[in-house]
Every structure is written in C-alpha cells, then in structure tokens.
Design a protein around this motif. Structure first.
Motif, PDB file in Angstrom:
ATOM      1  N   ARG A  43     -26.722  77.492   6.649  1.00  0.00           N
ATOM      2  CA  ARG A  43     -26.197  77.916   5.351  1.00  0.00           C
ATOM      3  C   ARG A  43     -24.744  77.508   5.158  1.00  0.00           C
ATOM      4  N   LEU A 102     -21.719  74.558   1.853  1.00  0.00           N
ATOM      5  CA  LEU A 102     -20.378  74.600   1.285  1.00  0.00           C
ATOM      6  C   LEU A 102     -19.688  73.248   1.305  1.00  0.00           C
ATOM      7  N   ASN A 135     -29.875  79.710  -4.755  1.00  0.00           N
ATOM      8  CA  ASN A 135     -28.438  79.583  -4.954  1.00  0.00           C
ATOM      9  C   ASN A 135     -27.976  78.372  -4.156  1.00  0.00           C
ATOM     10  N   THR A 149     -24.989  79.077  -1.465  1.00  0.00           N
ATOM     11  CA  THR A 149     -25.301  79.756  -0.206  1.00  0.00           C
ATOM     12  C   THR A 149     -26.575  79.254   0.451  1.00  0.00           C
ATOM     13  N   THR A 188     -29.583  80.355  -0.332  1.00  0.00           N
ATOM     14  CA  THR A 188     -30.528  81.466  -0.208  1.00  0.00           C
ATOM     15  C   THR A 188     -31.506  81.499  -1.377  1.00  0.00           C
TER      16      THR A 188
END
Length: 75
Positions: free
Chosen positions: A3, A7, A64, A67, A69
């Motif tokens: 995860r 970013l 999302n 993230t 998720t």
C-alpha cells in the motif's frame, strides 16, 4: 503491491494497480474475471468487471487510488 507504493507512482500506474487489486479480490471468489472498464473520479477508481461463467455478471469495485484500499463492492 504494498500500500505504501501507491503514494509514489503516477496516476496511470495507480489506475492499473487498482485494476489489479480488484482482479485479485474478485478472483478469490469468481472465475473468470474479465475487465470491462475503469473510471477515475477524484481519487476513487470505479472498476467494472464481468465475473459470469455462462452469462455476463457485472460487478463494480471502487478503490481509493491513494491508499490502494477497496472502498465498495457491488453486484
């Protein structure tokens, strides 16, 4: 994909990664899983897949992309 990796990648890569997250999630319960479409709305990627064996069965997974998720799954 970790995860934290979400970013540091471009938006296109985030969408491709979100599709892979959705595919892995759906493959746990369905076979086959066929990609239909993906739409990005802000940071939410709405992915449509066909999980039907003999007849088309459409499902939607919202992920999302920041993230990585799963937010929502609908049939």
């Amino acid at each position: 994909m970790d995860r934290g990796d979400f970013l540091t990648v471009s938006v296109d890569e985030k969408i491709r990664n979100a599709i892979q997250v959705a595919r892995k999630f759906l493959e746990q319960y369905n076979s086959p899983v066929i990609f239909k479409s993906a739409v990005l709305n802000d940071c939410i990627c709405e992915i449509v897949m066909d999980v039907g064996l003999a007849h088309e069965k459409i499902v939607q997974v919202k992920i999302n992309i920041v993230t990585g998720t799963i937010i929502e799954y609908t049939q």
